[in-house]
Design a protein around this motif. Structure first.
Motif, PDB file in Angstrom:
ATOM      1  N   CYS A   1       3.831   0.100  -2.799  1.00 47.08           N
ATOM      2  CA  CYS A   1       3.343   0.701  -4.037  1.00 47.08           C
ATOM      3  C   CYS A   1       2.232   1.692  -3.694  1.00 47.08           C
ATOM      4  CB  CYS A   1       2.812  -0.377  -4.969  1.00 47.08           C
ATOM      5  SG  CYS A   1       2.016   0.268  -6.453  1.00 47.08           S
ATOM      6  N   PRO A   2       2.306   2.927  -4.216  1.00 46.66           N
ATOM      7  CA  PRO A   2       1.266   3.897  -3.915  1.00 46.66           C
ATOM      8  C   PRO A   2      -0.103   3.535  -4.488  1.00 46.66           C
ATOM      9  CG  PRO A   2       3.037   4.904  -5.219  1.00 46.66           C
ATOM     10  CD  PRO A   2       3.375   3.477  -5.029  1.00 46.66           C
ATOM     11  N   GLN A   3      -0.136   2.651  -5.481  1.00 48.70           N
ATOM     12  CA  GLN A   3      -1.404   2.303  -6.109  1.00 48.70           C
ATOM     13  C   GLN A   3      -2.058   1.070  -5.484  1.00 48.70           C
ATOM     14  OE1 GLN A   3      -1.445   2.652 -10.320  1.00 48.70           O
ATOM     15  NE2 GLN A   3      -3.137   1.231 -10.569  1.00 48.70           N
ATOM     16  N   CYS A   4      -1.278  -0.022  -5.311  1.00 48.11           N
ATOM     17  CA  CYS A   4      -1.898  -1.272  -4.831  1.00 48.11           C
ATOM     18  C   CYS A   4      -1.448  -1.689  -3.434  1.00 48.11           C
ATOM     19  CB  CYS A   4      -1.632  -2.404  -5.822  1.00 48.11           C
ATOM     20  SG  CYS A   4       0.072  -2.990  -5.857  1.00 48.11           S
ATOM     21  N   GLY A   5      -0.404  -1.075  -2.898  1.00 44.55           N
ATOM     22  CA  GLY A   5       0.060  -1.386  -1.557  1.00 44.55           C
ATOM     23  C   GLY A   5       1.028  -2.555  -1.472  1.00 44.55           C
ATOM     24  N   PHE A   6       1.411  -3.147  -2.606  1.00 47.53           N
ATOM     25  CA  PHE A   6       2.357  -4.269  -2.631  1.00 47.53           C
ATOM     26  C   PHE A   6       3.714  -3.813  -2.096  1.00 47.53           C
ATOM     27  CE2 PHE A   6       5.417  -6.939  -5.124  1.00 47.53           C
ATOM     28  CZ  PHE A   6       5.097  -8.153  -4.543  1.00 47.53           C
ATOM     29  N   MET A   7       4.314  -4.608  -1.214  1.00 49.26           N
ATOM     30  CA  MET A   7       5.623  -4.276  -0.634  1.00 49.26           C
ATOM     31  C   MET A   7       6.736  -4.929  -1.462  1.00 49.26           C
ATOM     32  SD  MET A   7       5.123  -2.422   2.132  1.00 49.26           S
ATOM     33  CE  MET A   7       6.561  -2.636   3.136  1.00 49.26           C
ATOM     34  N   PHE A   8       7.740  -4.144  -1.841  1.00 46.73           N
ATOM     35  CA  PHE A   8       8.854  -4.657  -2.631  1.00 46.73           C
ATOM     36  C   PHE A   8      10.067  -3.758  -2.442  1.00 46.73           C
ATOM     37  CE2 PHE A   8       6.548  -1.669  -5.224  1.00 46.73           C
ATOM     38  CZ  PHE A   8       7.523  -0.941  -5.865  1.00 46.73           C
TER      39      PHE A   8
ATOM     40  N   LYS B   1      13.013   5.783 -11.926  1.00 45.08           N
ATOM     41  CA  LYS B   1      11.717   5.288 -11.482  1.00 45.08           C
ATOM     42  C   LYS B   1      11.820   3.886 -10.893  1.00 45.08           C
ATOM     43  CE  LYS B   1       8.990   7.842 -14.846  1.00 45.08           C
ATOM     44  NZ  LYS B   1       8.011   7.730 -15.926  1.00 45.08           N
ATOM     45  N   ALA B   2      10.798   3.544 -10.121  1.00 42.68           N
ATOM     46  CA  ALA B   2      10.608   2.182  -9.623  1.00 42.68           C
ATOM     47  C   ALA B   2       9.278   1.705 -10.196  1.00 42.68           C
ATOM     48  CB  ALA B   2      10.560   2.179  -8.106  1.00 42.68           C
ATOM     49  N   ARG B   3       9.190   0.419 -10.454  1.00 42.37           N
ATOM     50  CA  ARG B   3       7.956  -0.148 -11.010  1.00 42.37           C
ATOM     51  C   ARG B   3       7.483  -1.276 -10.096  1.00 42.37           C
ATOM     52  NH1 ARG B   3       7.709  -2.076 -17.072  1.00 42.37           N
ATOM     53  NH2 ARG B   3       6.949   0.026 -17.349  1.00 42.37           N
ATOM     54  N   CYS B   4       6.205  -1.230  -9.754  1.00 42.78           N
ATOM     55  CA  CYS B   4       5.608  -2.274  -8.928  1.00 42.78           C
ATOM     56  C   CYS B   4       5.538  -3.568  -9.740  1.00 42.78           C
ATOM     57  CB  CYS B   4       4.216  -1.849  -8.475  1.00 42.78           C
ATOM     58  SG  CYS B   4       3.343  -3.131  -7.535  1.00 42.78           S
ATOM     59  N   ALA B   5       6.003  -4.654  -9.144  1.00 36.95           N
ATOM     60  CA  ALA B   5       5.993  -5.945  -9.828  1.00 36.95           C
ATOM     61  C   ALA B   5       4.601  -6.563  -9.879  1.00 36.95           C
ATOM     62  CB  ALA B   5       6.955  -6.899  -9.133  1.00 36.95           C
ATOM     63  N   LYS B   6       3.674  -6.033  -9.102  1.00 40.73           N
ATOM     64  CA  LYS B   6       2.322  -6.590  -9.078  1.00 40.73           C
ATOM     65  C   LYS B   6       1.381  -5.867 -10.043  1.00 40.73           C
ATOM     66  CE  LYS B   6      -1.306  -7.932  -5.890  1.00 40.73           C
ATOM     67  NZ  LYS B   6      -1.749  -7.914  -4.495  1.00 40.73           N
ATOM     68  N   CYS B   7       1.356  -4.529  -9.998  1.00 41.27           N
ATOM     69  CA  CYS B   7       0.381  -3.791 -10.819  1.00 41.27           C
ATOM     70  C   CYS B   7       1.033  -2.952 -11.932  1.00 41.27           C
ATOM     71  CB  CYS B   7      -0.483  -2.886  -9.933  1.00 41.27           C
ATOM     72  SG  CYS B   7       0.387  -1.474  -9.233  1.00 41.27           S
ATOM     73  N   ASP B   8       2.361  -2.974 -12.045  1.00 39.82           N
ATOM     74  CA  ASP B   8       3.127  -2.238 -13.056  1.00 39.82           C
ATOM     75  C   ASP B   8       3.032  -0.715 -12.932  1.00 39.82           C
ATOM     76  OD1 ASP B   8       4.445  -4.289 -14.319  1.00 39.82           O
ATOM     77  OD2 ASP B   8       2.862  -4.626 -15.786  1.00 39.82           O
ATOM     78  N   HIS B   9       2.619  -0.220 -11.791  1.00 40.32           N
ATOM     79  CA  HIS B   9       2.582   1.231 -11.565  1.00 40.32           C
ATOM     80  C   HIS B   9       4.010   1.739 -11.396  1.00 40.32           C
ATOM     81  CE1 HIS B   9       1.265   5.128 -10.158  1.00 40.32           C
ATOM     82  NE2 HIS B   9       2.008   4.979  -9.077  1.00 40.32           N
TER      83      HIS B   9
ATOM     84  N   GLU C   1       9.925   9.539  -4.499  1.00 41.24           N
ATOM     85  CA  GLU C   1       8.666   9.310  -3.796  1.00 41.24           C
ATOM     86  C   GLU C   1       8.806   8.203  -2.757  1.00 41.24           C
ATOM     87  OE1 GLU C   1       5.302   8.809  -6.436  1.00 41.24           O
ATOM     88  OE2 GLU C   1       6.222  10.171  -7.883  1.00 41.24           O
ATOM     89  N   MET C   2       9.955   7.523  -2.745  1.00 44.04           N
ATOM     90  CA  MET C   2      10.214   6.504  -1.738  1.00 44.04           C
ATOM     91  C   MET C   2      10.574   7.229  -0.440  1.00 44.04           C
ATOM     92  SD  MET C   2      12.472   4.042  -4.197  1.00 44.04           S
ATOM     93  CE  MET C   2      12.450   2.495  -3.349  1.00 44.04           C
TER      94      MET C   2
END
Length: 120
Positions: A42-49, A71-79, A85-86
């Motif tokens: 995730c570009p915002q929090c760094g969570f890998m998914f 789009k893709a959505r981070c499961a941790k921070c919802d960014h 962008e991947m």
């Protein structure tokens, strides 16, 4: 081969090891499947998914998950961020669209098997 096909091949071969892709293709997996299960940060929090995890967890109730969402959505921070962008998809709009359609088809089939409505 057209310029778009060459561009798509160069993006695909650079970001997913060709030997790995060939081995997976022999097992019946497409490049789009590999792109969907490949982990990103995730570009915002760094969570890998993976995109598959994202669509299953973070996009669970969103109707766009089965409608070729770009789009893709981070499961941790919802960014949310765009598939292009991947790193393994790259700046190729055709590749991003192909991955989005593939993932939407998987989500639709999964929902159908569970007896859920088409849009959910």
């Amino acid at each position: 081969m057209s310029g778009n096909e060459e561009e798509g091949r160069s993006v695909r071969s650079v970001h997913i090891d060709p030997a790995y892709a060939m081995a997976m293709r022999e097992k019946g997996f497409s490049w789009n499947t590999l792109a969907s299960i490949r982990k990103v940060s995730c570009p915002q929090c760094g969570f890998m998914f993976s995109l598959t995890y994202s669509r299953t967890v973070a996009c669970k109730g969103c109707p766009m998950a089965t409608q070729n969402c770009p789009k893709a959505r981070c499961a941790k921070c919802d960014h949310e961020f765009y598939l292009n962008e991947m790193p393994h998809v790259g700046n190729n709009k055709y590749t991003a669209r192909s991955v989005a359609v593939h993932q939407s088809n998987i989500e639709s089939q999964y929902n159908e098997q569970l007896g859920r409505k088409r849009h959910r």
